[in-house]
Design a protein around this motif. Structure first.
Motif, PDB file in Angstrom:
ATOM      1  N   ASP A  12      -0.652 -30.329  -1.274  1.00 39.96           N
ATOM      2  CA  ASP A  12      -1.311 -31.189  -2.480  1.00 39.96           C
ATOM      3  C   ASP A  12      -2.990 -30.908  -2.117  1.00 39.96           C
ATOM      4  N   THR A  42       2.213 -45.985  -1.911  1.00 35.35           N
ATOM      5  CA  THR A  42       2.891 -45.150  -2.810  1.00 35.35           C
ATOM      6  C   THR A  42       3.469 -45.752  -3.929  1.00 35.35           C
ATOM      7  N   ASP A  51       4.008 -41.342  -5.147  1.00 36.20           N
ATOM      8  CA  ASP A  51       4.735 -40.883  -3.764  1.00 36.20           C
ATOM      9  C   ASP A  51       3.960 -40.020  -3.234  1.00 36.20           C
ATOM     10  N   GLU A  52       4.472 -39.852  -1.910  1.00 36.72           N
ATOM     11  CA  GLU A  52       3.890 -38.688  -1.026  1.00 36.72           C
ATOM     12  C   GLU A  52       4.943 -37.740  -0.320  1.00 36.72           C
ATOM     13  N   THR A  53       4.901 -36.732  -0.244  1.00 35.01           N
ATOM     14  CA  THR A  53       5.979 -35.988   0.531  1.00 35.01           C
ATOM     15  C   THR A  53       5.747 -36.054   2.094  1.00 35.01           C
ATOM     16  N   ASP A  54       4.570 -36.221   2.440  1.00 34.55           N
ATOM     17  CA  ASP A  54       3.981 -36.008   3.779  1.00 34.55           C
ATOM     18  C   ASP A  54       4.004 -37.722   4.164  1.00 34.55           C
ATOM     19  N   LYS A  74       1.391 -40.972   3.179  1.00 36.50           N
ATOM     20  CA  LYS A  74       2.092 -42.263   2.517  1.00 36.50           C
ATOM     21  C   LYS A  74       1.715 -43.375   3.318  1.00 36.50           C
TER      22      LYS A  74
END
Lengths: 153, 153, 153, 153, 153, 153, 153, 153
Positions: free
Chosen positions: F55, G47, G52-55, G59
């Motif tokens: 990101d 989040t 949201d965050e993937t990592d 988050k």
């Protein structure tokens, strides 16, 4: 936003009443603080309360220190300092208050006749506004506390 | 202990040299700072560097602000402020420096003829010592930095 | 890490020399500062330099203020304050120095005989260590500046 | 201007009531704070609440620290500190409070019999006023909060 | 620009040497400070110097306070704090150092294995960088002190 | 008086070199600090050292925070901040630096073409001087550090 | 004297209610502040609100920063910080709060089982009182705000 | 806990009303402050009150300084600063406010479209949260002031 303003300087003219009444008429949420404007009361407070002195220096010293409790406490509580200089008297105490307030990061509004611009240039340089009339000071304070519809509390 | 002293105030007499030379003769570990004492240079610095102004107020303003960079930086670096007041001129800038230094908790030594005691009473009330001669200031500074045998570094 | 230590308190015993010599023998990178330990010189400095007073209060006042320039400047420059209290004298000035240093967040080491524990409990409560001998103070200072091999500069 | 005053020092005389009642009679907008004046309660608070100690030093330490929470919080909230010293007891804690308040730039009024002038000279040198009676302190406080007609809020 | 870095945290691995040697190899103008890494010396310093205690709490207390003089003085002098957390031990003192440094506005670099991300999220949130290796910390420090040709002194 | 100046702002013109060389030619006792002027190095430092991000927001975030360690440390060490704004780019970071320095009471000199006066009026209002050329900045710095014969150290 | 207390630390036991109810029963003029004690709400806030965050790191980061606005604002407004540590979890965030409050000169009361004395020794060393039960904390707070008849407001 | 929020930035969209109304609907104990959003009134205030200027620079200067009294006073009184940046205008004054608030340790929430992430990376790096909608800001503020049953006052 309610604010507190300390009115420093000249005590032998009615500039303080003009500002206070102007803000009162405009219903501004501002409270004012000021030094003792009764010259004799102020000059004699030290020896009147704590006992006489033979040496004029210590007489002045005792009064100046008691008045300084008032001044320092009021400047500490103030959000803004307004300082008035006039043609008469040396008013070193007023410049002292401005320097003190500047170091305490209080915004300063200076009020003086334009004729005093040159000798007051360092004082003016610490100010956020230099006014010539009490009415201008009222308008500046009104701008500072002006409420934005539907936003400001 | 090495200390730094800022010499504020009067620029048209040689009180600064007297203090600096007195401390130098006594080999005191003191360094001195001072405002620009060339009156014309100081008053004109704003327009000389940044361009002329038609309005005297802004001419003064530009100079006063550049000089204030010097003054503020020096007071900030100083351990002690010495301020000299004289009979001539209103010297509001000197009282301003004293107020600023007081709020920054710098110890202040004021130097003025005893005749000015009353109008300077609020200034004197912020000071740790009120002297009448440059020689007295030298002696005070000597006391402050005096080394105790086998103890002080 | 070079540190600066101000040695406040008792002036009629040789505790300062013991600490300074102990640290010197151990080659610690510490510089020391201290008040004027010559009692007469200290008490008379105000009137000796600035002229006599008829009232004992002002005589004391002038001296105390000049000495305060030294004390305040040194505490301001110090990393650590060591304060020694003894059975004799009231030493209010020493407790004053401790309170001042505490508010300035300087770590404080107090040195006094165990017999004074109760009257000094508030002073001890502001301290990081309470020692009974100068030798203990030296060991504490040694621990504070101790170099870690291959790490500390 | 409402102000808050912390009354430090001597707990075995009724000077606090005299000041509080004097200000109350004069209808001054002043609120007062003070240490616990019940000597046993104050000295035993640490072990009474947190459990006993075999070593007197730690018993004192626990109490002194809990009392210090009160003292520090009150001095922090105070606009002005009044400190009373008497002939009895060493009152190192009172001088400690004065030093702490001085470093926090709180104006200080000291109250003591004139006989204590010499040993208290450093304490007096940090003060804005040195009074001998509670009545004088009331008058000083009255001067500090005195309202200027049509000006002060 | 010369900078000073305090290396807080874990004392049972060689992360400090890695950073110090890495910066030394790169000839960076950085000086380092660190807590005492000899665990026994650090834990026993209070009673070793100031006398034994029967209660373990006070033994720990005396040592913790002497070590705190070192820690506080070093953090005060530091420009940047690097804090290392590991899987072993609770290291509450390291988080304490980070909180203290954050309130003093010192930029913080945290160093820990990624597995500790969740329990350290509040600590990481106060940091300017979260690294996993000492080598990364060296590179960050190198970036911070990197000289710009013809510009930086 | 030696002073330290931080040169904030525009990195794609040679204004920094002009000021540094101008001061060097005039042999002024001024040291300079500056941000990393290599745009790619600065923008990529976060992910280059600490690992890549998918990101873009977090990529920027990691770099901006590492650069902020440099910026904050340098502004903290600076006596004066010079900030250059140009027609290109939004340079919000430069205005951020000015706001930060203003709140830290560092005197500010702003440098920008006169055409930017209106959008920069709030920035200029925090400044002690508003210059249009690097040469003017050199002259202002020269005035600030100018030595008074026989007085300044 | 009304005071404000921030209750930092452990969120999975009812120690906060015990203190609040104890002070309420005793009618103490104390208001309390606390972190969000709903663990999931607190951990997910970043989040949940900002996307949201993937990592997992980011988050946690987003949530920790939003929670930090609450924590910092509350500690800033608090007169006193009470911090509770338990056997479970590493609670680095609680030690972080203690360090932060210590540097802001807020008096600290630590609450933990005696078994944690050794690992918490540095934390305890910053505290004014170390309690084992909520009831003890209530008694300490009662002592701090106890009104002296005819004196305290 | 009642908090005060200053809403800095963009004046030509209705984001302020959205936040104020959202918080009002949720009955949050938050008061809001904001700059003058009437563009003409704000730009002309200096000359309208204090008299006209021929030079546009001084016209802007007088207005910017009066507005700065309002801005500085409000940021000083605020617990939290929310700053909104948009695609239009350079908004250097908004970044200035963020820098000022950051140095005053006020928690900052930034609000901007994601497209501005790169040029605002340094601003975002000083923030505790970066939101894209006014609704998100309301939710963050709600989290910050959320009352814990039986605990928070």
């Amino acid at each position: 936003m309610d604010i507190r303003v300390y009115l420093a300087g000249e005590i032998h003219s009615n500039w303080r009443s003009e500002i206070v009444e102007g803000c009162s008429s405009a219903q501004l949420p501002i409270s004012f603080m000021s030094p003792i404007s009764d010259h004799e009361l102020s000059d004699g407070v030290g020896t009147d309360i704590l006992g006489d002195e033979t040496d004029g220096f210590w007489k002045d010293h005792k009064s100046a220190k008691i008045n300084a409790i008032r001044t320092r406490t009021m400047i500490e509580k103030a959000d803004i300092l307004v300082a008035k200089f006039g043609e008469e008297y040396r008013q070193w105490n007023t410049a002292l208050d401005v320097g003190y307030a500047a170091a305490k990061e209080k915004p300063i509004i200076v009020l003086h006749p334009s004729s005093l611009g040159h000798p007051l240039k360092e004082v003016d340089a610490t100010a956020m506004a230099v006014a010539e009339t009490a009415e201008q000071v009222v308008k500046i304070l009104q701008h500072i506390v002006m409420k934005q519809d539907t936003i400001d509390s």
